[in-house]
Write an enzyme that holds these catalytic residues in place. Structure first.
Site, short mmCIF file in Angstrom:
data_model
loop_
_atom_site.label_atom_id
_atom_site.label_comp_id
_atom_site.label_asym_id
_atom_site.label_seq_id
_atom_site.Cartn_x
_atom_site.Cartn_y
_atom_site.Cartn_z
N ARG A 262 0.85 -1.20 0.00
CA ARG A 262 0.00 0.00 0.00
C ARG A 262 0.88 1.24 0.00
O ARG A 262 1.88 1.31 0.71
CB ARG A 262 -0.92 0.02 1.22
N ARG A 277 2.47 1.09 10.32
CA ARG A 277 1.92 1.43 9.01
C ARG A 277 3.03 1.36 7.97
O ARG A 277 3.86 2.26 7.86
CB ARG A 277 1.31 2.84 9.05
N GLU A 349 -6.46 -0.74 15.50
CA GLU A 349 -7.07 -1.69 14.56
C GLU A 349 -6.10 -2.78 14.14
O GLU A 349 -4.95 -2.51 13.80
CB GLU A 349 -7.55 -0.94 13.31
N SER A 352 -10.31 -5.75 9.99
CA SER A 352 -11.55 -5.13 9.55
C SER A 352 -12.32 -6.20 8.78
O SER A 352 -11.80 -6.76 7.82
CB SER A 352 -11.24 -3.93 8.66
N ARG A 390 1.05 -6.26 12.56
CA ARG A 390 0.38 -5.62 13.71
C ARG A 390 0.20 -6.62 14.85
O ARG A 390 0.24 -6.24 16.03
CB ARG A 390 -0.96 -5.02 13.28
#
Length: 429
Positions: A262, A277, A349, A352, A390
């Site tokens: 990403r 991130r 988070e 999801s 994560r």
């Protein structure tokens, strides 16, 4: 993608649903394009009918020696042929314009989704586990002595730039163990079929799972047109693109462990330290293909699959019901799982889980055949099960000890040769 027939029949309901996402009404604009497209199609069909009628009369005029009528009819045939071609081209242009507009509009939230402008409107559903009370100041993952030597951001920056990491030694092994543990849990206990997929895909695959056309800047494209997947949702979901499945074959439940990429275009200045991130990371993804009627039950099931990973790893978390202003572009309904990170003293988070209804299936033309019925679009769901990096952060931070070592979850011992912790100098013992 949205069904223009639904918008024609329910323009007010369509606009009301968009307003819940904070968007202005769009039905009038879409229906104007649709009307222009349909008018040109009708006009093209009328011109074709006139061309065919005149063509039948040409021979008769020639046979009776009526040269003037023959020439008039021949000219009319040519005129109607050119007119039909022009109108068909215009209809195709309007169709492309309509399709592009529909592709850029997010999915409609289900009525049960809480309304809110942003994350402030999210609703906590439940919590599991109690954050451990530490009699020392907890550190962030990249500060913990046991992990410092295994997380090399400086070398990664020289190799690739910011938002990359080189992992070494015990940290790299724990990272690998986490992915293996997740896959084993999902395949052996949750009934998901392990799948290995490419990380380079064609443009149409990115359209199918709604990364394109609106979010091109969030992903990477190669010079020959391939796209690097942001998650294996793209490949797993598109594995049924163009298919007509038998209802008896559903649900199809898949999982894959892949590299993900990403650009993080919209996250400038956010989470710049550590590996929270990254541009390149690993994830164990879950995807379900099912009938629309079973999608909500599958959504609850998939949420439980993700929660089970955190529970087995003894990581406190909370489950959040995302509001209309915070849910993703393709989602009808989303649950986020947020894991406790003591180094940040907050929940972040880690998964999801979304149901997309028929939104993606319509883009992919993925259908199923109900028993004795005509093909209908399937429903699609996707969720992280989990983001591996994560999860590593959470394991390091929740397992940290006052002496700088890290105690590892017991669920990982079979994947680490029975070893249970990382010493303060980075050795797995």
């Amino acid at each position: 993608m949205h069904d223009i027939r639904f918008i024609r029949e329910n323009p007010a309901a369509f606009d009301k649903a968009l307003s819940r996402r904070g968007l202005a009404p769009m039905s009038a604009e879409l229906l104007a394009i649709d009307e222009a497209r349909r008018a040109r199609i009708l006009a093209a069909e009328t011109a074709a009918a006139a061309q065919n009628a005149a063509s039948k009369e040409v021979g008769a005029a020639k046979a009776r020696g009526d040269d003037a009528e023959f020439e008039r009819l021949r000219a009319l045939v040519a005129e109607k042929k050119a007119e039909g071609a022009r109108l068909t081209e215009e209809a195709a242009a309007e169709d492309a314009r309509l399709r592009d507009a529909l592709m850029r509009i997010p999915n409609l939230p289900l009525d049960e989704v809480p309304e809110g402008p942003d994350e402030s409107g999210n609703v906590e559903i439940r919590r599991w586990g109690t954050p451990r009370v530490m009699d020392f100041k907890p550190l962030e993952h990249f500060e913990i002595p046991a992990a410092r030597g295994g997380l090399d951001f400086a070398t990664a920056a020289r190799l690739s730039g910011s938002r990359f990491v080189v992992m070494r030694g015990a940290v790299a092994r724990v990272h690998r163990a986490l992915a293996q543990f997740m896959l084993d849990l999902h395949t052996s206990e949750h009934g998901l079929a392990e799948t290995w997929t490419p990380v380079l895909v064609k443009e149409e695959a990115m359209y199918g799972t709604n990364q394109l056309p609106k979010f091109a800047e969030d992903s990477y494209q190669t010079t020959n047109g391939w796209w690097l997947i942001p998650t294996s949702e793209v490949t797993l979901t598109n594995s049924v693109a163009g298919d007509i499945l038998e209802e008896a074959a559903l649900p199809i439940r898949l999982t894959a462990h892949t590299q993900c990429f990403r650009s993080e275009a919209g996250s400038a200045g956010k989470d710049t330290t550590g590996m929270l991130r990254q541009h390149q990371f690993e994830k164990v993804e879950m995807v379900t293909i099912c009938t629309p009627e079973t999608a909500l039950a599958e959504h609850e099931r998939m949420t439980k699959c993700a929660e089970a990973v955190l529970e087995r790893l003894e990581l406190p978390y909370r489950t959040i019901f995302l509001c209309t202003g915070d849910m993703g572009f393709g989602a009808q309904k989303t649950h986020d799982l947020e894991v406790w990170l003591p180094g940040q003293n907050t929940y972040r988070e880690i998964s999801s889980v979304s149901t997309c209804g028929q939104f993606q299936a319509r883009r992919m033309n993925a259908r199923y055949r109900p028993a004795g019925g005509k093909p209908e679009f399937v429903a699609t769901l996707n969720g992280s099960g989990l983001a591996v990096g994560r999860c590593l952060i959470a394991v390091l931070e929740n397992g940290q000890e006052a002496d700088g070592s890290v105690t590892l979850p017991s669920a990982l011992r079979p994947y680490l040769g029975g070893k249970t912790r990382i010493t303060s100098d980075g050795v797995l013992v």
